[in-house]
Design an enzyme around this catalytic site. Sequence first.
Site, PDB file in Angstrom:
ATOM      1  N   CYS A   1     -87.461  47.202 -24.991  1.00 58.13           N
ATOM      2  CA  CYS A   1     -86.550  47.593 -23.885  1.00 58.13           C
ATOM      3  C   CYS A   1     -85.146  48.070 -24.338  1.00 58.13           C
ATOM      4  O   CYS A   1     -84.643  48.845 -23.944  1.00 58.13           O
ATOM      5  CB  CYS A   1     -86.080  46.192 -23.274  1.00 58.13           C
ATOM      6  SG  CYS A   1     -87.510  45.315 -22.335  1.00 58.13           S
TER       7      CYS A   1
ATOM      8  N   CYS B   1     -86.070  41.477 -25.228  1.00 63.60           N
ATOM      9  CA  CYS B   1     -87.299  42.483 -25.359  1.00 63.60           C
ATOM     10  C   CYS B   1     -86.666  43.653 -26.378  1.00 63.60           C
ATOM     11  O   CYS B   1     -85.889  44.427 -26.210  1.00 63.60           O
ATOM     12  CB  CYS B   1     -87.653  42.909 -24.106  1.00 63.60           C
ATOM     13  SG  CYS B   1     -88.944  44.458 -24.127  1.00 63.60           S
TER      14      CYS B   1
END
Length: 103
Positions: free
Chosen positions: A27, A24
Site C-alpha cells: 500500500c 501494508c
Amino acid sequence: MKGDFNKIVNGNIPVLVDFHAEWCGPCKAQSPIIKELAQEVGGKVRIIKIDIDKNQAIAQRYNVRGVPTLVLFNEGQIVWRQSGVQSKSQLLSVIKQYTTVMS
C-alpha cells in the site's frame, strides 16, 4: 464516512477507491502512484483512499480481503476491481476503458 461514501460512489463522476491499511507495505508503494494519477486525471475522476481498519464495514461490504485493492465505480456500479499494486499506466488504461471521462 459511510453515508458520504455512498453519496460519492453514486455520483456522476467516476470514483477510484484505494482500499489500504497503514501496516501494508505494498500500500505504501501504491500511494505515490495514486497521488500521481490524481494529478493527471484532475477533476475527471475522484480518487479516495479507504483505510480498511478504520472503515471495516465498507471493506466488508465490498469483500476486500487483501490490500491494496482498487475499485473503480462508475455511476454507482463497480466496473473494475483489482488487488495488488497497479502502475499509473495500468490505472489510466482502466479509467479509459471503463469510463468516458478520458476519451
